[in-house]
Design a protein around this motif. Structure first.
Motif, PDB file in Angstrom:
ATOM      1  N   SER A  73       0.839  -1.197   0.000  1.00  0.00           N
ATOM      2  CA  SER A  73       0.000   0.000   0.000  1.00  0.00           C
ATOM      3  C   SER A  73       0.875   1.249   0.000  1.00  0.00           C
ATOM      4  O   SER A  73       0.620   2.210  -0.741  1.00  0.00           O
ATOM      5  N   GLU A  74       1.941   1.232   0.807  1.00  0.00           N
ATOM      6  CA  GLU A  74       2.807   2.406   0.861  1.00  0.00           C
ATOM      7  C   GLU A  74       3.590   2.566  -0.451  1.00  0.00           C
ATOM      8  O   GLU A  74       3.794   3.690  -0.925  1.00  0.00           O
ATOM      9  N   LEU A  75       4.007   1.442  -1.049  1.00  0.00           N
ATOM     10  CA  LEU A  75       4.712   1.515  -2.337  1.00  0.00           C
ATOM     11  C   LEU A  75       3.814   2.139  -3.403  1.00  0.00           C
ATOM     12  O   LEU A  75       4.228   3.001  -4.171  1.00  0.00           O
ATOM     13  N   LYS A  76       2.542   1.694  -3.430  1.00  0.00           N
ATOM     14  CA  LYS A  76       1.600   2.209  -4.436  1.00  0.00           C
ATOM     15  C   LYS A  76       1.318   3.695  -4.245  1.00  0.00           C
ATOM     16  O   LYS A  76       0.931   4.390  -5.172  1.00  0.00           O
ATOM     17  N   GLY A  77       1.520   4.171  -2.993  1.00  0.00           N
ATOM     18  CA  GLY A  77       1.236   5.570  -2.690  1.00  0.00           C
ATOM     19  C   GLY A  77       2.320   6.540  -3.156  1.00  0.00           C
ATOM     20  O   GLY A  77       2.105   7.751  -3.163  1.00  0.00           O
ATOM     21  N   LEU A  78       3.500   6.002  -3.572  1.00  0.00           N
ATOM     22  CA  LEU A  78       4.563   6.896  -4.052  1.00  0.00           C
ATOM     23  C   LEU A  78       4.104   7.618  -5.317  1.00  0.00           C
ATOM     24  O   LEU A  78       3.514   7.005  -6.211  1.00  0.00           O
ATOM     25  N   SER A  79       4.423   8.910  -5.403  1.00  0.00           N
ATOM     26  CA  SER A  79       3.884   9.706  -6.517  1.00  0.00           C
ATOM     27  C   SER A  79       4.415   9.229  -7.876  1.00  0.00           C
ATOM     28  O   SER A  79       3.728   9.322  -8.885  1.00  0.00           O
ATOM     29  N   SER A  80       5.640   8.680  -7.904  1.00  0.00           N
ATOM     30  CA  SER A  80       6.208   8.272  -9.196  1.00  0.00           C
ATOM     31  C   SER A  80       5.780   6.859  -9.609  1.00  0.00           C
ATOM     32  O   SER A  80       6.063   6.421 -10.720  1.00  0.00           O
ATOM     33  N   VAL A  81       5.072   6.146  -8.699  1.00  0.00           N
ATOM     34  CA  VAL A  81       4.737   4.750  -8.982  1.00  0.00           C
ATOM     35  C   VAL A  81       3.398   4.642  -9.717  1.00  0.00           C
ATOM     36  O   VAL A  81       2.397   5.222  -9.303  1.00  0.00           O
ATOM     37  N   ILE A  82       3.406   3.888 -10.826  1.00  0.00           N
ATOM     38  CA  ILE A  82       2.199   3.707 -11.635  1.00  0.00           C
ATOM     39  C   ILE A  82       1.482   2.416 -11.257  1.00  0.00           C
ATOM     40  O   ILE A  82       0.263   2.380 -11.162  1.00  0.00           O
ATOM     41  N   SER A  83       2.230   1.347 -11.044  1.00  0.00           N
ATOM     42  CA  SER A  83       1.597   0.082 -10.659  1.00  0.00           C
ATOM     43  C   SER A  83       2.589  -0.801  -9.905  1.00  0.00           C
ATOM     44  O   SER A  83       3.807  -0.655 -10.052  1.00  0.00           O
ATOM     45  N   VAL A  84       2.043  -1.697  -9.090  1.00  0.00           N
ATOM     46  CA  VAL A  84       2.844  -2.671  -8.343  1.00  0.00           C
ATOM     47  C   VAL A  84       2.242  -4.049  -8.600  1.00  0.00           C
ATOM     48  O   VAL A  84       1.086  -4.294  -8.249  1.00  0.00           O
ATOM     49  N   ASP A  85       2.983  -4.927  -9.259  1.00  0.00           N
ATOM     50  CA  ASP A  85       2.486  -6.274  -9.557  1.00  0.00           C
ATOM     51  C   ASP A  85       3.327  -7.312  -8.831  1.00  0.00           C
ATOM     52  O   ASP A  85       4.548  -7.182  -8.753  1.00  0.00           O
ATOM     53  N   THR A  86       2.669  -8.344  -8.300  1.00  0.00           N
ATOM     54  CA  THR A  86       3.416  -9.386  -7.586  1.00  0.00           C
ATOM     55  C   THR A  86       3.673 -10.580  -8.500  1.00  0.00           C
ATOM     56  O   THR A  86       2.904 -10.868  -9.421  1.00  0.00           O
ATOM     57  N   TYR A  87       4.766 -11.263  -8.243  1.00  0.00           N
ATOM     58  CA  TYR A  87       5.174 -12.423  -9.035  1.00  0.00           C
ATOM     59  C   TYR A  87       5.680 -13.528  -8.120  1.00  0.00           C
ATOM     60  O   TYR A  87       5.887 -13.304  -6.935  1.00  0.00           O
ATOM     61  N   GLN A  88       5.922 -14.681  -8.710  1.00  0.00           N
ATOM     62  CA  GLN A  88       6.683 -15.709  -7.993  1.00  0.00           C
ATOM     63  C   GLN A  88       8.168 -15.346  -8.073  1.00  0.00           C
ATOM     64  O   GLN A  88       8.651 -14.964  -9.135  1.00  0.00           O
ATOM     65  N   PRO A  89       8.911 -15.473  -6.977  1.00  0.00           N
ATOM     66  CA  PRO A  89      10.351 -15.198  -7.036  1.00  0.00           C
ATOM     67  C   PRO A  89      11.043 -16.120  -8.049  1.00  0.00           C
ATOM     68  O   PRO A  89      10.595 -17.243  -8.276  1.00  0.00           O
ATOM     69  N   LEU A  90      12.136 -15.630  -8.633  1.00  0.00           N
ATOM     70  CA  LEU A  90      12.832 -16.401  -9.668  1.00  0.00           C
ATOM     71  C   LEU A  90      13.357 -17.734  -9.138  1.00  0.00           C
ATOM     72  O   LEU A  90      13.457 -18.698  -9.877  1.00  0.00           O
ATOM     73  N   LEU A  91      13.662 -17.798  -7.833  1.00  0.00           N
ATOM     74  CA  LEU A  91      14.116 -19.068  -7.270  1.00  0.00           C
ATOM     75  C   LEU A  91      13.036 -20.139  -7.406  1.00  0.00           C
ATOM     76  O   LEU A  91      13.332 -21.308  -7.622  1.00  0.00           O
ATOM     77  N   ARG A  92      11.771 -19.711  -7.288  1.00  0.00           N
ATOM     78  CA  ARG A  92      10.703 -20.704  -7.395  1.00  0.00           C
ATOM     79  C   ARG A  92      10.433 -21.091  -8.852  1.00  0.00           C
ATOM     80  O   ARG A  92       9.841 -22.128  -9.125  1.00  0.00           O
ATOM     81  N   ILE A  93      10.845 -20.238  -9.803  1.00  0.00           N
ATOM     82  CA  ILE A  93      10.621 -20.518 -11.233  1.00  0.00           C
ATOM     83  C   ILE A  93      11.815 -21.277 -11.819  1.00  0.00           C
ATOM     84  O   ILE A  93      11.655 -22.344 -12.411  1.00  0.00           O
ATOM     85  N   PHE A  94      13.006 -20.705 -11.666  1.00  0.00           N
ATOM     86  CA  PHE A  94      14.189 -21.284 -12.317  1.00  0.00           C
ATOM     87  C   PHE A  94      15.027 -22.125 -11.356  1.00  0.00           C
ATOM     88  O   PHE A  94      15.902 -22.873 -11.784  1.00  0.00           O
ATOM     89  N   GLY A  95      14.775 -21.973 -10.049  1.00  0.00           N
ATOM     90  CA  GLY A  95      15.404 -22.842  -9.065  1.00  0.00           C
ATOM     91  C   GLY A  95      16.908 -22.689  -8.954  1.00  0.00           C
ATOM     92  O   GLY A  95      17.478 -21.645  -9.254  1.00  0.00           O
ATOM     93  N   LYS A  96      17.543 -23.760  -8.514  1.00  0.00           N
ATOM     94  CA  LYS A  96      18.991 -23.778  -8.340  1.00  0.00           C
ATOM     95  C   LYS A  96      19.666 -23.918  -9.699  1.00  0.00           C
ATOM     96  O   LYS A  96      19.128 -24.562 -10.593  1.00  0.00           O
ATOM     97  N   ARG A  97      20.854 -23.349  -9.828  1.00  0.00           N
ATOM     98  CA  ARG A  97      21.529 -23.359 -11.119  1.00  0.00           C
ATOM     99  C   ARG A  97      22.804 -24.193 -11.112  1.00  0.00           C
ATOM    100  O   ARG A  97      23.657 -24.043 -10.243  1.00  0.00           O
ATOM    101  N   VAL A  98      22.929 -25.074 -12.114  1.00  0.00           N
ATOM    102  CA  VAL A  98      24.205 -25.701 -12.465  1.00  0.00           C
ATOM    103  C   VAL A  98      24.844 -24.785 -13.494  1.00  0.00           C
ATOM    104  O   VAL A  98      24.204 -24.427 -14.477  1.00  0.00           O
ATOM    105  N   ILE A  99      26.102 -24.381 -13.280  1.00  0.00           N
ATOM    106  CA  ILE A  99      26.806 -23.559 -14.269  1.00  0.00           C
ATOM    107  C   ILE A  99      27.903 -24.406 -14.915  1.00  0.00           C
ATOM    108  O   ILE A  99      28.694 -25.032 -14.196  1.00  0.00           O
ATOM    109  N   ILE A 100      27.924 -24.422 -16.240  1.00  0.00           N
ATOM    110  CA  ILE A 100      28.922 -25.216 -16.977  1.00  0.00           C
ATOM    111  C   ILE A 100      29.758 -24.266 -17.834  1.00  0.00           C
ATOM    112  O   ILE A 100      29.211 -23.498 -18.629  1.00  0.00           O
ATOM    113  N   ILE A 101      31.078 -24.323 -17.649  1.00  0.00           N
ATOM    114  CA  ILE A 101      31.994 -23.399 -18.335  1.00  0.00           C
ATOM    115  C   ILE A 101      33.144 -24.193 -18.960  1.00  0.00           C
ATOM    116  O   ILE A 101      33.684 -25.101 -18.326  1.00  0.00           O
ATOM    117  N   GLY A 102      33.500 -23.834 -20.199  1.00  0.00           N
ATOM    118  CA  GLY A 102      34.646 -24.473 -20.826  1.00  0.00           C
ATOM    119  C   GLY A 102      34.540 -24.456 -22.339  1.00  0.00           C
ATOM    120  O   GLY A 102      33.907 -23.575 -22.910  1.00  0.00           O
TER     121      GLY A 102
END
Lengths: 229, 229
Positions: A73-102
């Motif tokens: 509610s306080e975020l939405k009240g900022l004068s420069s803010v147009i909208s505030v949308d919620t999402y699932q955090p990226l950890l819940r979408i893409f999870g843990k990462r294996v990184i492969i380099i070479g």
């Protein structure tokens, strides 16, 4: 803190710099610990030219619907803010990462093992990503391996090549000192001696990497540390 | 703004919340546009328990050594800040990202094509990463594709599967509306009709994806939009 207490919001605004300062201030007062912020100017579509600030945060001292509602509610009240949308955090979408380099040929083989193993875990509800970059040369490899520590959600690193040593080995030591385990293909150079695990078959190296970070698997790299397969 | 004007710093501090607000304020006053911030508590090593704030930013109205030095000097002067280290921005290390999403067997094949093609480009000095997640099911796929818009440095998306439609197609439309082109394997369901390009061979799909985002390649997906290979 458990993953269940993580929140993600995207804030559309018309004054990014001012908004970022105000948002940090509001977050701080509400006991929200910001984990990630990224800001960008929308380049396409009907929001073109506006700024988008994406945040992931946790609430300190426990979450509650009321606390989250008051914060939004306080975020939405900022004068420069147009909208505030919620999402699932990226950890819940893409999870843990294996990184492969070479080198490309070997990175592709390790990726094949890791993607196919991750598929089996993700089908059962886990979230594991397999991210790669083909890169060669001592200086470039060392810089890339060092930068793994600055990527989000990294759980394990696999080095896929035929010769790695020198400055690369120092980078491997730094990655491991940050708590990220390292699997090395069986290769020439000193890197293999500094890895947690050395694996000859690239497909198996990818499978081992996913098995280690899976919550369902029983494999733990600590129990085979220093071995060569 | 050119990539050469991007800066990256890692700030070690003992009061993350307060520091983040103070840093935003200093950045704003120095005309630094923050692109990415991530904050984390150091979990291992001799800095354990301290907070690390990693920032990437650009200086508005042009860079100069003096402006950067003045900014860093003020950051180092904050009472909660222990050290300020500079790095290469992640765009210069990991570069543009190809994202591959879908079923494991096909994701692995597209990755093989993309990694091998990226290898050829990266050897000549470009930076292209190939990042994947094997994921299935309409709801999970739609949520994952939507989340691609919230990942940094994404240049193209490849959908690797045999059946995608329904809610997934709406997600594909949203990704394209954000300016991210989409390549689909030739598959059942409505997704293929909404992609920029449809490719039957998964290896070739990966190669096309890298060719499109390469600065050295002459291939442009816009010139073959709507075609099926």
């Amino acid at each position: 803190m458990a993953d269940s207490e993580m929140y993600a919001v995207s804030i559309l605004c018309d004054d990014c710099q001012g908004a970022l300062r105000d948002i940090s201030d509001i977050m701080s007062r509400h006991g929200a610990r910001i984990m990630t912020v990224s800001a960008s100017v929308v380049a396409h579509g009907d929001k073109k030219g506006l700024s988008e600030i994406y945040l992931e945060f946790r609430l300190e001292d426990g979450s509650s619907e009321n606390r989250v509602a008051a914060l939004f509610s306080e975020l939405k009240g900022l004068s420069s803010v147009i909208s505030v949308d919620t999402y699932q955090p990226l950890l819940r979408i893409f999870g843990k990462r294996v990184i492969i380099i070479g080198g490309g040929a070997q990175v592709a083989q390790v990726a094949m093992g890791a993607v196919n193993e991750a598929d089996r875990h993700n089908i059962r509800g886990e979230k594991i990503s397999v991210d790669t970059i083909p890169i060669v040369g001592e200086a470039d490899l060392a810089a890339t391996i060092d930068a793994v520590c600055r990527l989000p959600r990294v759980s394990i690193l696999v080095l896929a090549g035929s010769l790695m040593g020198g400055e690369i080995t120092n980078s491997v030591d730094r990655v491991r000192s940050m708590g990220i385990p390292v699997i090395s293909l069986n290769m020439a150079g000193s890197v293999a001696e500094h890895a947690d695990l050395v694996v000859t078959d690239p497909i198996q190296a990818g499978v081992f990497a996913v098995m280690h970070i899976s919550e369902k698997g029983v494999f733990d790299i600590k129990r085979v540390r220093g071995r060569v397969f």
